[in-house]
Design an enzyme around this catalytic site. Sequence first.
Site, PDB file in Angstrom:
ATOM      1  N   ASN A  59      36.733 -36.594 180.105  1.00 53.44           N
ATOM      2  CA  ASN A  59      37.155 -36.763 178.724  1.00 53.44           C
ATOM      3  C   ASN A  59      36.421 -35.758 177.851  1.00 53.44           C
ATOM      4  OD1 ASN A  59      38.801 -39.029 179.300  1.00 53.44           O
ATOM      5  ND2 ASN A  59      36.992 -40.357 179.317  1.00 53.44           N
TER       6      ASN A  59
ATOM      7  N   VAL B 101      29.760 -40.151 175.697  1.00 52.63           N
ATOM      8  CA  VAL B 101      28.454 -39.602 176.097  1.00 52.63           C
ATOM      9  C   VAL B 101      28.623 -38.087 176.175  1.00 52.63           C
ATOM     10  CG1 VAL B 101      26.636 -39.525 177.834  1.00 52.63           C
ATOM     11  CG2 VAL B 101      27.839 -41.686 177.379  1.00 52.63           C
TER      12      VAL B 101
ATOM     13  N   ILE C 221      28.279 -48.217 184.261  1.00 49.65           N
ATOM     14  CA  ILE C 221      27.772 -49.526 183.854  1.00 49.65           C
ATOM     15  C   ILE C 221      28.905 -50.478 183.465  1.00 49.65           C
ATOM     16  CG2 ILE C 221      27.479 -49.080 181.371  1.00 49.65           C
ATOM     17  CD1 ILE C 221      24.631 -50.260 181.675  1.00 49.65           C
TER      18      ILE C 221
ATOM     19  N   ARG D 231      26.807 -45.227 189.542  1.00 50.85           N
ATOM     20  CA  ARG D 231      27.874 -46.173 189.195  1.00 50.85           C
ATOM     21  C   ARG D 231      27.933 -46.366 187.682  1.00 50.85           C
ATOM     22  NH1 ARG D 231      29.813 -47.826 194.012  1.00 50.85           N
ATOM     23  NH2 ARG D 231      28.274 -47.725 195.692  1.00 50.85           N
TER      24      ARG D 231
ATOM     25  N   HIS E 139      30.630 -35.330 182.295  1.00 52.35           N
ATOM     26  CA  HIS E 139      30.633 -36.230 183.452  1.00 52.35           C
ATOM     27  C   HIS E 139      32.058 -36.328 183.966  1.00 52.35           C
ATOM     28  CE1 HIS E 139      30.840 -38.413 179.634  1.00 52.35           C
ATOM     29  NE2 HIS E 139      31.715 -39.218 180.219  1.00 52.35           N
TER      30      HIS E 139
HETATM   31  P1  AMP Z   1      33.187 -41.212 178.401  1.00 54.53           P
HETATM   32  O1  AMP Z   1      33.891 -42.247 177.564  1.00 54.53           O
HETATM   33  O2  AMP Z   1      34.119 -40.343 179.177  1.00 54.53           O
HETATM   34  O3  AMP Z   1      32.188 -40.413 177.576  1.00 54.53           O
HETATM   35  O4  AMP Z   1      32.403 -42.026 179.496  1.00 54.53           O
HETATM   36  C1  AMP Z   1      31.087 -42.478 179.332  1.00 54.53           C
HETATM   37  C2  AMP Z   1      30.880 -43.482 180.429  1.00 54.53           C
HETATM   38  O5  AMP Z   1      29.490 -43.711 180.542  1.00 54.53           O
HETATM   39  C3  AMP Z   1      31.541 -44.833 180.148  1.00 54.53           C
HETATM   40  O6  AMP Z   1      32.449 -45.136 181.201  1.00 54.53           O
HETATM   41  C4  AMP Z   1      30.362 -45.795 180.099  1.00 54.53           C
HETATM   42  O7  AMP Z   1      30.665 -47.052 180.651  1.00 54.53           O
HETATM   43  C5  AMP Z   1      29.318 -45.049 180.919  1.00 54.53           C
HETATM   44  N1  AMP Z   1      27.947 -45.401 180.611  1.00 54.53           N
HETATM   45  C6  AMP Z   1      27.369 -45.532 179.392  1.00 54.53           C
HETATM   46  N2  AMP Z   1      26.076 -45.870 179.509  1.00 54.53           N
HETATM   47  C7  AMP Z   1      25.830 -45.966 180.841  1.00 54.53           C
HETATM   48  C8  AMP Z   1      24.689 -46.297 181.615  1.00 54.53           C
HETATM   49  N3  AMP Z   1      23.507 -46.606 181.041  1.00 54.53           N
HETATM   50  N4  AMP Z   1      24.788 -46.300 182.969  1.00 54.53           N
HETATM   51  C9  AMP Z   1      25.969 -46.002 183.560  1.00 54.53           C
HETATM   52  N5  AMP Z   1      27.084 -45.676 182.884  1.00 54.53           N
HETATM   53  C10 AMP Z   1      27.021 -45.658 181.541  1.00 54.53           C
END
Ligand code: AMP
Length: 114
Positions: free
Chosen positions: A87, A96, A31, A29, A100
């Site tokens: 993305n 990140v 965060i 899920r 994903h």
């Molecule tokens: P993006 O902007 O496509 O790189 O998405 C990165 C996603 O990772 C975002 O929706 C964040 O909310 C999610 N995210 C960042 N850190 C965590 C974490 N520790 N656990 C779960 N999701 C995370």
Amino acid sequence: MDDCLFCKMVSGEIKPDLVYETDQVIAFRDINPQAPLHALVIPRQHIATVNDAVPADAALLGQMVLAAQHIAKQEGYAKPGYRLVMNCNADAGQTVFHIHLHLLAGRQLGWPPG
Ligand code: AMP
Ligand code: ZN
């Protein structure tokens, strides 16, 4: 990748809220959920961006989509619908750098996206 947040989730150094896993991918899920269901499907293998995927990753990328399909069904969103998003780099808002697949469901999603 030592400094990659999602590699730390794969290794177990950081414990995500897991919803599904296979030998190739894990899903957990988000965060900061943007919908009632907001899961991220990631490969166990580190690939920084979609730009870095190569033909040998084709089956892995397909498994990410099938994992999302499985979770959507499992959580009851197959019929109402869901969105899958990846993305890539700055203009898309990637934060990140371990690929994903976002799985979003449970509300009416706008189009075009912001
Ligand atoms: P993006 O902007 O496509 O790189 O998405 C990165 C996603 O990772 C975002 O929706 C964040 O909310 C999610 N995210 C960042 N850190 C965590 C974490 N520790 N656990 C779960 N999701 C995370
Ligand atoms: Zn990584």
